[in-house]
Design a protein around this motif. Sequence first.
Motif, PDB file in Angstrom:
ATOM      1  N   ALA A 195      37.218  12.067   1.754  1.00 49.41           N
ATOM      2  CA  ALA A 195      36.455  12.810   2.760  1.00 49.41           C
ATOM      3  C   ALA A 195      37.442  13.527   3.659  1.00 49.41           C
ATOM      4  O   ALA A 195      38.498  12.979   4.002  1.00 49.41           O
ATOM      5  CB  ALA A 195      35.576  11.871   3.588  1.00 49.41           C
ATOM      6  N   HIS A 210      39.676  15.425   1.427  1.00 50.23           N
ATOM      7  CA  HIS A 210      40.284  14.105   1.413  1.00 50.23           C
ATOM      8  C   HIS A 210      41.232  13.953   2.593  1.00 50.23           C
ATOM      9  O   HIS A 210      41.687  14.951   3.177  1.00 50.23           O
ATOM     10  CB  HIS A 210      41.009  13.827   0.092  1.00 50.23           C
ATOM     11  N   ARG A 266      30.302   6.081   6.900  1.00 54.96           N
ATOM     12  CA  ARG A 266      29.885   6.652   5.622  1.00 54.96           C
ATOM     13  C   ARG A 266      31.053   6.781   4.645  1.00 54.96           C
ATOM     14  O   ARG A 266      30.922   6.480   3.442  1.00 54.96           O
ATOM     15  CB  ARG A 266      29.253   8.028   5.875  1.00 54.96           C
ATOM     16  N   HIS A 267      32.206   7.219   5.146  1.00 59.12           N
ATOM     17  CA  HIS A 267      33.297   7.601   4.243  1.00 59.12           C
ATOM     18  C   HIS A 267      34.435   6.593   4.162  1.00 59.12           C
ATOM     19  O   HIS A 267      35.119   6.521   3.137  1.00 59.12           O
ATOM     20  CB  HIS A 267      33.854   8.959   4.655  1.00 59.12           C
ATOM     21  N   VAL A 277      28.272   7.397  -1.860  1.00 64.45           N
ATOM     22  CA  VAL A 277      28.227   8.686  -1.175  1.00 64.45           C
ATOM     23  C   VAL A 277      27.871   9.767  -2.190  1.00 64.45           C
ATOM     24  O   VAL A 277      28.606   9.997  -3.157  1.00 64.45           O
ATOM     25  CB  VAL A 277      29.575   9.012  -0.507  1.00 64.45           C
ATOM     26  N   CYS A 326      35.046   5.073  -1.542  1.00 60.73           N
ATOM     27  CA  CYS A 326      35.655   6.380  -1.272  1.00 60.73           C
ATOM     28  C   CYS A 326      37.181   6.308  -1.253  1.00 60.73           C
ATOM     29  O   CYS A 326      37.826   7.295  -0.871  1.00 60.73           O
ATOM     30  CB  CYS A 326      35.160   6.920   0.073  1.00 60.73           C
ATOM     31  N   TYR A 342      30.423   9.155  10.604  1.00 62.79           N
ATOM     32  CA  TYR A 342      31.384   9.675   9.623  1.00 62.79           C
ATOM     33  C   TYR A 342      32.286   8.556   9.134  1.00 62.79           C
ATOM     34  O   TYR A 342      32.547   8.426   7.927  1.00 62.79           O
ATOM     35  CB  TYR A 342      32.207  10.794  10.267  1.00 62.79           C
ATOM     36  N   ASP A 367      33.755  17.762   5.106  1.00 65.06           N
ATOM     37  CA  ASP A 367      32.681  16.762   5.059  1.00 65.06           C
ATOM     38  C   ASP A 367      32.202  16.359   6.449  1.00 65.06           C
ATOM     39  O   ASP A 367      31.267  15.567   6.577  1.00 65.06           O
ATOM     40  CB  ASP A 367      33.167  15.515   4.306  1.00 65.06           C
ATOM     41  N   ARG A 419      27.723  13.419  -3.026  1.00 72.06           N
ATOM     42  CA  ARG A 419      28.360  14.650  -2.544  1.00 72.06           C
ATOM     43  C   ARG A 419      27.522  15.870  -2.925  1.00 72.06           C
ATOM     44  O   ARG A 419      27.106  16.007  -4.072  1.00 72.06           O
ATOM     45  CB  ARG A 419      29.758  14.795  -3.119  1.00 72.06           C
TER      46      ARG A 419
END
Length: 796
Positions: A39, A91, A188-189, A225, A194, A185, A43, A227
Amino acid sequence: MSYLSTVPSQRLRLANGVELCVAQQSWAERVGICLRVAAGSHDEPAAYPGLAHFLEHLLFLGSRDYDVEQGLMAYAQGCGGQVNASTQAHHTDFVCELPAERLQPALARLLDMLRRPLLDGAAQLREREVLDAEYQARSQDADSRIDHALGQALAAGHRCGDFLAGDRASLALEQAAFQQALQGYHRRHYQAGCMRLVLVGPQSLAELLDIGRSLLEELPAGEVVVRQAPPPMLPLRAPRLALQHVDAGLYLGYAVQLDEPGLAAALELLLEVLQDPAPGGLLAGLRAARLCSQLQARLLYRHAGQCLLRLDFPGAGAEQGGQLIAELQGWLRRVQVEPGWPARLADWRQARALRQFGMALLALARSLQDAETEVDDARLLKTLGALLAQLAGGAGLIELACDNQARPPWPATGLALPLAALPARELPAALLTARLAPVESLQALPEVAPPILPLARLRHYPGAADDGPAALHWFGEIAGQHSLPQLQAMLQARIADVQRACERLGITLHLAVQPGGWSLELQGAAALLPACSARLLPLLLAPPSDAAVPASAGLLLRQLLQRLPELGGAESGCGLQGLSVGLGQDEWARLDALFVAVEPLPAGQPPAAPNRELLWRKVRQPGRDAALVLLCPLADVDARSEAAWRMLGHLLQGPFYRRLRGELQLGYALFAGYRQVQGERGLLFALQSPVCDATGIFEHIRSFLDQQRQRLDELPEVEFDRCREELAQALRPPRGNVARAEQLWQLQLAGLHEEHPQRVRRALAELTPGELQVAYAQLMQSSRWRVLASGPRSNA
């Protein structure tokens, strides 16, 4: 010579979704860590540009199990390691290099800070100021502005057109919605599914896997997640643009939408061929037509089949743009049916294995992070053909002309540029017939028939077969009245083509200039180093010509650090000198044959004592920031003094970072530690600041050093012993050829005996607190200090 097998590696995916990749470099003494979170800035919520970058910074400011004083940054600094992080479009990477035996504790700290950061409110307020300073510097950086301008040509809504560094205005910390977005954020990531971790070190693959797996398995599996596909890049909204810029020139971009297997490899192969100066190729043809002097190509963005390429043409003016583009497009059309691609592909695969053999730990870790599933030659050539066809079609071609003409601000997220759209035009007919340059031999670069040089003073040290790449250091004298940046630019321009040929074969090359001469460091396959030297040395030893214009070096502090030799001691002499580690008898003979005569390299001479007065050298630099480098030379060159000064530097680097960056918020780029400048050893302190002038930076550094007196006087015995042990570990005799060569070369420059490091280790074992206090008193003798600064010292 057989370097064509890949580095031993292994990959697996754990039950919680984490990917783990390990690779062994048996000759390494340190371990490289690269953890990637899938991420990045594209993102993050569109309402808060820079949120992802801001979170990357916050993660270093304390976690549940480790406060700032015990966290990864402090831990790595304490054992002579390094830590960094970067936020990209899709990323975020966290990298660390430190002694191999410290892997498990370092990895535990890294995972804790990613999983359970404190995200303290007061720390957020302080770090926002740091981010704002970084934003101001990046917004003035020439390369960043050109990248941002190319992004404006893409279809509306694509985030490559946004400047996402984050500043004081976009990071609305006081809003509850921002805090919710930040927490969301992260939740989530920053979870197992991830993450991909790469470990590279001397340990066996099984041991590296065990260490990584034991810690990664503790991470809870998060939600999957999903995308969303990025918005399209095409059609372009502004294919031709003009940017008001200090340096006139022509820059091209190519937007590509091609979701094919092997695309990353096809792009890498194409970029290599584009920049190949060999006769018969594109660059040779452009030079012959006087359309440009160099072609520099790079990949700015790649995700989900979308790519953005950037091509720079140094020496090309905007008036040449039409013809240059026509020749480039004509070449792309011709090479689509070129029969030489299979040979170029086979050569590229072999050269890539050579590059992997010679890579440093973190470079290899990053390379393994970027690695994708291999495809066979037929599939790769098919993807390459589709890529060439799309580029030749011209639908994604972006032309950016830079000049000094004033233009209105172009509205864009994050940074408005003085930019304007230009009308479309008809291209002229292509005149050149350049095609695909022939393959270069992998066994050795073509050597000039020896002998080519009159005299060299050399010293060769053998190396074991499992000690990794060989290393070769050169020093040569040079006369002239040019400044160091001018000399650097001139010599760099001379060797550019040979350097490219060397680096594609895995030879790491570093050139630096200093008063009176230049130094060259080569690392890589031993069999290639004599041929590289044969090509490079005549170019470097030729009389100076008109100096090239120095290229922009980016960060101001980095520019000053590159000019550190100006603060060094006496100029080196003795003509051409060389030192190698890891070459075999055959390579020694080939190297010696380059010279009419070869003599043993004499022992180096200690640098002359400096003048007993504060030296302040002003270096005029563009930009609004100020930067300063302070060198405090070692008072005595004996082992006991050096042991005490090394201990002093070890104790000061962490507090320096926390005080000047964290507490005082003076800047985001800084350094403190023990260094050697030319042949002179001492402590080095450096800082770039958007809020202080050079004099202010100097006074803050001096104030910091004054404040350390009481801390050193009251240093607990347990901390003294801990630091001494950490230093002793860092001063162990190096194993690999590259590290051993670096140590021997620095000893040669400093005029020190080869046994000096062992003497320092013994002195360190006997070091007393009293000797540390003596070293501190010597450090504070400011009459010995030397300053390189972006501004003058005020009378105050």
